[in-house]
Design a protein around this motif. Structure first.
Motif, PDB file in Angstrom:
ATOM      1  N   HIS A   1     -31.259   0.684 -38.778  1.00  0.00           N
ATOM      2  CA  HIS A   1     -30.780   1.191 -40.314  1.00  0.00           C
ATOM      3  C   HIS A   1     -30.068   2.335 -40.015  1.00  0.00           C
ATOM      4  CE1 HIS A   1     -34.324   3.774 -39.244  1.00  0.00           C
ATOM      5  NE2 HIS A   1     -33.792   4.407 -39.818  1.00  0.00           N
ATOM      6  N   LYS A   2     -30.072   2.864 -38.839  1.00  0.00           N
ATOM      7  CA  LYS A   2     -29.091   4.118 -38.713  1.00  0.00           C
ATOM      8  C   LYS A   2     -27.728   3.701 -38.323  1.00  0.00           C
ATOM      9  CE  LYS A   2     -32.863   7.591 -37.843  1.00  0.00           C
ATOM     10  NZ  LYS A   2     -33.827   6.661 -37.697  1.00  0.00           N
TER      11      LYS A   2
ATOM     12  N   MET B   1     -24.121   6.032 -39.240  1.00  0.00           N
ATOM     13  CA  MET B   1     -23.287   6.809 -38.226  1.00  0.00           C
ATOM     14  C   MET B   1     -22.095   6.150 -37.750  1.00  0.00           C
ATOM     15  SD  MET B   1     -25.184   9.439 -38.275  1.00  0.00           S
ATOM     16  CE  MET B   1     -24.895  10.354 -36.790  1.00  0.00           C
TER      17      MET B   1
ATOM     18  N   THR C   1     -34.720   9.304 -33.395  1.00  0.00           N
ATOM     19  CA  THR C   1     -33.553   8.495 -33.206  1.00  0.00           C
ATOM     20  C   THR C   1     -33.950   8.285 -31.459  1.00  0.00           C
ATOM     21  OG1 THR C   1     -32.152  10.233 -32.292  1.00  0.00           O
ATOM     22  CG2 THR C   1     -31.681   9.479 -34.835  1.00  0.00           C
TER      23      THR C   1
ATOM     24  N   THR D   1     -28.271   5.759 -31.753  1.00  0.00           N
ATOM     25  CA  THR D   1     -29.592   5.848 -32.649  1.00  0.00           C
ATOM     26  C   THR D   1     -30.555   5.014 -32.415  1.00  0.00           C
ATOM     27  OG1 THR D   1     -28.939   4.179 -34.148  1.00  0.00           O
ATOM     28  CG2 THR D   1     -27.919   6.349 -34.761  1.00  0.00           C
TER      29      THR D   1
END
Ligand code: PEP
Ligand code: MN
Length: 345
Positions: A278-279, A283, A246, A274
């Motif tokens: 896609h994160k 999160m 990340t 991040t």
């Protein structure tokens, strides 16, 4: 040091304590709470003698504050602070979504993203006009014309706006055009800027420095409260670690740590936290579950064309889906989506 007044203390008794503090050459910070008034004292170099205050009428107790921050501490104010951003409450049981582009790039781009994030259910519009970029050769933001665009778009869609101030000059401009001042991670320890933001009476969004401890974040907020500005929202946006999966390591435990120590609201920015599109949504859900007071999400209608932070921008549909999922998560921590009071567009 903190002076806690009894529940029955009169305004006159509070005033007498404040006068006594002033007579010692110190600064008094009355902090009204739901149950009783507390009065913080700053400006002392060493310890203040408790006996000076203990016997004054209306004083319940005198608490020496063991940590270096005072006014931001839960001891000073047990109840959660709710910061009002032009009608939108942040903190308490109100969960607020800040969303918008990383940078204000052009009027059409800002309006397109703003309409989309409002439709998705976000309450506060973000957009940078003064960008703290790693490279001096990349897009630095539009400056004042960018703030004009953001202000006009905010009015058009009926959302309060927040934008970053990098220095004294941009702080003046952000104060002029915006509803909330953002102090970014790189400036979290710019103490002269913090003092100036504290001298305004505008809400401030203070982002955690990328190498700052929770205590350093709280001390940075203390600078603004010490100047008399209590409208501070903190933001966890990831810290620098060895991890390379990340951009930063989003430290959600910091949310829990801050809420134990401080009454100030804390939101989470999984976009910078991040750095990867896609994160961001997973999160963001985690932040909502952990008990954050809101989110800051970077959104672009065409991320491949974004002039800054393209890799972490989500598209409006992703934001809309996330916001639809929040009502399943927020009751876990006694929160609900903040409702904007200002209705238009
Ligand atoms: C931003 O929010 O656009 C930004 C630059 O964030 P940070 O200060 O957290 O890097
Ligand atoms: Mn950004």
């Amino acid at each position: 040091m903190l002076i806690v007044m009894t529940m029955a203390a009169t305004a006159k008794q509070v005033e007498q304590v404040i006068e006594r503090i002033a007579a010692l050459g110190l600064k008094a910070h009355p902090i009204p709470g739901a149950q009783r008034v507390a009065i913080g004292i700053t400006g002392n170099q060493g310890a203040v003698e408790p006996a000076v205050f203990e016997n004054l009428p209306g004083v319940l107790e005198v608490i020496p504050v063991s940590h270096p921050y005072k006014l931001v501490s839960r001891e000073a104010k047990p109840e959660n602070t709710v910061v009002m951003v032009s009608g939108v409450p942040v903190g308490g049981d109100n969960f607020a979504v800040f969303a918008g582009p990383c940078s204000v790039e052009a009027p059409e781009q800002t309006l397109t993203v703003a309409r989309a994030v409002r439709k998705a259910g976000a309450q506060i519009l973000r957009g940078g006009a003064f960008k703290p970029r790693t490279s001096p050769y990349t897009f630095q933001g539009l400056g004042e014309p960018g703030l004009v665009i953001l202000r006009d778009v905010g009015r058009e869609v009926g959302m309060p706006i927040v934008s970053e101030a990098l220095d004294e000059r941009s702080l003046e401009l952000v104060t002029k055009y915006c509803d909330m001042i953002q102090i970014g991670a790189r400036n979290m320890q710019n103490y002269s800027l913090l003092r100036l933001a504290g001298q305004t009476r505008m809400p401030v969004l203070l982002k955690r420095g990328m190498a700052a401890t929770v205590e350093e974040l709280l001390m940075a907020a203390e600078y603004m409260l010490a100047e008399g500005n209590y409208q501070v929202v903190l933001c966890e946006r990831g810290i620098r670690t060895f991890a390379d999966h990340t951009r930063n390591t989003l430290d959600l435990a910091a949310v829990v740590a801050v809420q134990r120590l401080s009454h100030l609201p804390i939101i989470v920015d999984p976009s910078h936290g991040t750095g990867k599109r896609h994160k961001v949504v997973p999160m963001a859900r985690a932040a909502a579950a952990v008990g954050a007071d809101g989110l800051m999400i970077e959104v672009h209608h065409d991320p491949s064309q974004a002039l800054s932070d393209a890799a972490q921008a989500v598209v409006p549909d992703e934001l809309a889906q996330l916001i639809q999922q929040l009502p399943a998560l927020l009751p876990l921590t006694g929160r609900h989506l903040s409702r904007a009071l200002r209705l238009s567009a």
